[in-house]
Motif scaffolding. Sequence first.
Motif, mmCIF file in Angstrom:
data_model
loop_
_atom_site.group_PDB
_atom_site.id
_atom_site.type_symbol
_atom_site.label_atom_id
_atom_site.label_comp_id
_atom_site.label_asym_id
_atom_site.label_seq_id
_atom_site.Cartn_x
_atom_site.Cartn_y
_atom_site.Cartn_z
ATOM 1 N N ALA A 149 0.847 -1.195 0.000
ATOM 2 C CA ALA A 149 0.000 0.000 0.000
ATOM 3 C C ALA A 149 0.883 1.246 0.000
ATOM 4 N N PHE A 150 0.278 2.387 -0.352
ATOM 5 C CA PHE A 150 1.052 3.629 -0.451
ATOM 6 C C PHE A 150 0.389 4.744 0.339
ATOM 7 N N GLU A 151 1.257 5.579 0.945
ATOM 8 C CA GLU A 151 0.789 6.739 1.702
ATOM 9 C C GLU A 151 1.633 7.946 1.350
ATOM 10 N N VAL A 152 1.055 9.106 1.462
ATOM 11 C CA VAL A 152 1.811 10.343 1.242
ATOM 12 C C VAL A 152 2.943 10.422 2.259
ATOM 13 N N GLY A 153 4.140 10.731 1.786
ATOM 14 C CA GLY A 153 5.295 10.842 2.666
ATOM 15 C C GLY A 153 6.038 9.540 2.890
ATOM 16 N N GLN A 154 5.508 8.439 2.427
ATOM 17 C CA GLN A 154 6.171 7.137 2.577
ATOM 18 C C GLN A 154 7.526 7.148 1.864
ATOM 19 N N VAL A 155 8.573 6.601 2.502
ATOM 20 C CA VAL A 155 9.917 6.691 1.945
ATOM 21 C C VAL A 155 10.462 5.332 1.483
ATOM 22 N N GLU A 156 9.778 4.221 1.801
ATOM 23 C CA GLU A 156 10.219 2.891 1.393
ATOM 24 C C GLU A 156 9.008 2.055 0.987
ATOM 25 N N PHE A 157 9.244 1.068 0.132
ATOM 26 C CA PHE A 157 8.177 0.124 -0.161
ATOM 27 C C PHE A 157 7.842 -0.650 1.110
ATOM 28 N N ALA A 158 6.579 -0.993 1.275
ATOM 29 C CA ALA A 158 6.110 -1.612 2.507
ATOM 30 C C ALA A 158 6.734 -2.983 2.728
ATOM 31 N N GLN A 159 6.930 -3.318 3.993
ATOM 32 C CA GLN A 159 7.379 -4.660 4.341
ATOM 33 C C GLN A 159 6.344 -5.681 3.872
ATOM 34 N N GLY A 160 6.831 -6.829 3.445
ATOM 35 C CA GLY A 160 5.921 -7.892 3.058
ATOM 36 C C GLY A 160 5.456 -7.850 1.622
ATOM 37 N N CYS A 161 6.052 -6.999 0.789
ATOM 38 C CA CYS A 161 5.707 -6.981 -0.631
ATOM 39 C C CYS A 161 6.918 -7.457 -1.440
ATOM 40 N N VAL A 162 6.656 -7.919 -2.657
ATOM 41 C CA VAL A 162 7.723 -8.449 -3.499
ATOM 42 C C VAL A 162 8.720 -7.351 -3.861
ATOM 43 N N PHE A 163 8.241 -6.136 -4.083
ATOM 44 C CA PHE A 163 9.148 -5.025 -4.383
ATOM 45 C C PHE A 163 10.175 -4.852 -3.265
ATOM 46 N N THR A 185 4.172 9.384 -3.264
ATOM 47 C CA THR A 185 4.983 9.018 -2.104
ATOM 48 C C THR A 185 6.297 9.790 -2.132
ATOM 49 N N ASP A 186 7.125 9.534 -1.150
ATOM 50 C CA ASP A 186 8.462 10.116 -1.121
ATOM 51 C C ASP A 186 9.517 9.029 -1.343
ATOM 52 N N ILE A 187 9.106 7.933 -1.985
ATOM 53 C CA ILE A 187 10.033 6.845 -2.300
ATOM 54 C C ILE A 187 10.889 7.258 -3.493
ATOM 55 N N ALA A 188 12.197 7.279 -3.309
ATOM 56 C CA ALA A 188 13.100 7.645 -4.394
ATOM 57 C C ALA A 188 13.159 6.519 -5.414
ATOM 58 N N ARG A 189 13.068 6.876 -6.697
ATOM 59 C CA ARG A 189 13.189 5.866 -7.748
ATOM 60 C C ARG A 189 14.663 5.490 -7.953
ATOM 61 N N ILE A 190 15.568 6.409 -7.632
ATOM 62 C CA ILE A 190 16.990 6.067 -7.560
ATOM 63 C C ILE A 190 17.217 5.534 -6.151
ATOM 64 N N ILE A 191 17.170 4.237 -6.012
ATOM 65 C CA ILE A 191 17.244 3.628 -4.687
ATOM 66 C C ILE A 191 18.658 3.672 -4.152
ATOM 67 N N ARG A 192 19.621 3.438 -5.008
ATOM 68 C CA ARG A 192 21.031 3.622 -4.649
ATOM 69 C C ARG A 192 21.847 3.778 -5.922
#
Length: 295
Positions: A100-114, A208-215
Motif C-alpha cells: 500500500a502507499f501513503e503520502v510521505g512514505q519513503v520505502e516500499f512496505a514490508q511484506g511486498c515483493v518489491f 509518495t516520497d520513495i526515491a526511484r533512484i534507490i542507490r
Amino acid sequence: MASLRIGATRIALRGLDLPLIADISVERRSQPLGEDADAVPLSRYLDRENLFTVLFSDLALAYIDGALFRDEALAGGATSLLAHLRVDASLAQTTSEKGAFEVGQVEFAQGCVFRSVVDTIADGDDVLLCDDLGDEWADFIGVSTQSNPTMISFYHAKHGNQSLSASAFHESVGQAIKNLGRMSLPADMLPNKLAGWDDRYRNNGVQTDIARIIRGGTPNEISGKLDAVRAAPDVLQRVFIVTSSLSRAQVEGVLAAVAQGTAPTPHFVQLYWLLMSYFSACVEMGVRGYVVCRP
C-alpha cells in the motif's frame, strides 16, 4: 473446447469454442473502438499469430509459437530447469506485489515483493533503479559496477498464491522477453529515463516520497556508471522473474515424481514449457535468465 488441424508444416487452431471469448475481436488501435472493418475474432487471431501451445501425452514434445519442440529433459528430471531457479526466503512471507502507499512514505512496505527485491534479491547491485510504470523496461534495473565482470540486471516482480500453473507467469514472461533488447541500456533512451528516475514514486494516485533512484548516487553519477558498464566488453546481462507464486521445493517434488514415472498435470507441463521458452529466448539474446521464487 478447441479443435486442431494438423498439416504438413504447422498445427492450426481450427476452432476455439469458449463462450467467454465468443464476442471478442482484435482491432487496430488506430481505429475507434468497434469501427475497425478488419477486426479479427480472437480465436482466429490466436491461430494466425501462433499464440497457443499444444501439449502431447509424450512429455518430450510441445508445439509452441508455431514450431514443434522436442526436449527429453522433463521426463529425466529437468535439471536444466532447476538450474535457473533461485530462492529467496522472504518471498514466502509476502502478501502483495507492491504494498500500500501513503503520502510521505519513503520505502516500499514490508511484506511486498518489491521490498524483497530491494532488500535481498538485488542487494549485490550498487546501482538500483525503480523503473516501474510508464514505459518500463523492468520493475527494477540493477547494475553491479564492482563485480568482475560487471553486470546489468532486470527484475520483473509478481505476487500470487502458491501454484504450479503457467497462468501466473504469462505476463511476466512476456514482459521479460519483450525487453531483452533493452538490456544494453540504449544510450539514446537514457536521458528520458534518467529524468524519470530522478523523481519520486507515484502509484494509485498517491504521491509518495520513495526515491526511484534507490542507490547509486546522483543522476549524473549514475549516467557515468551506466555508460561505463554498457561499454564493458565482458558485461554480463541477467534477467530475473521474481515471484512469490512458485516454490522450488514443490517443483523439485513434481520433477522427482516424473523421473520415477508419475505423469505431471497438464498445468505443470505448460508451466515447464513456458519457462523453458523464456530461458531459451534469453540465451538467443546473450542474456542469462532466472526465476527467483520461494524455497
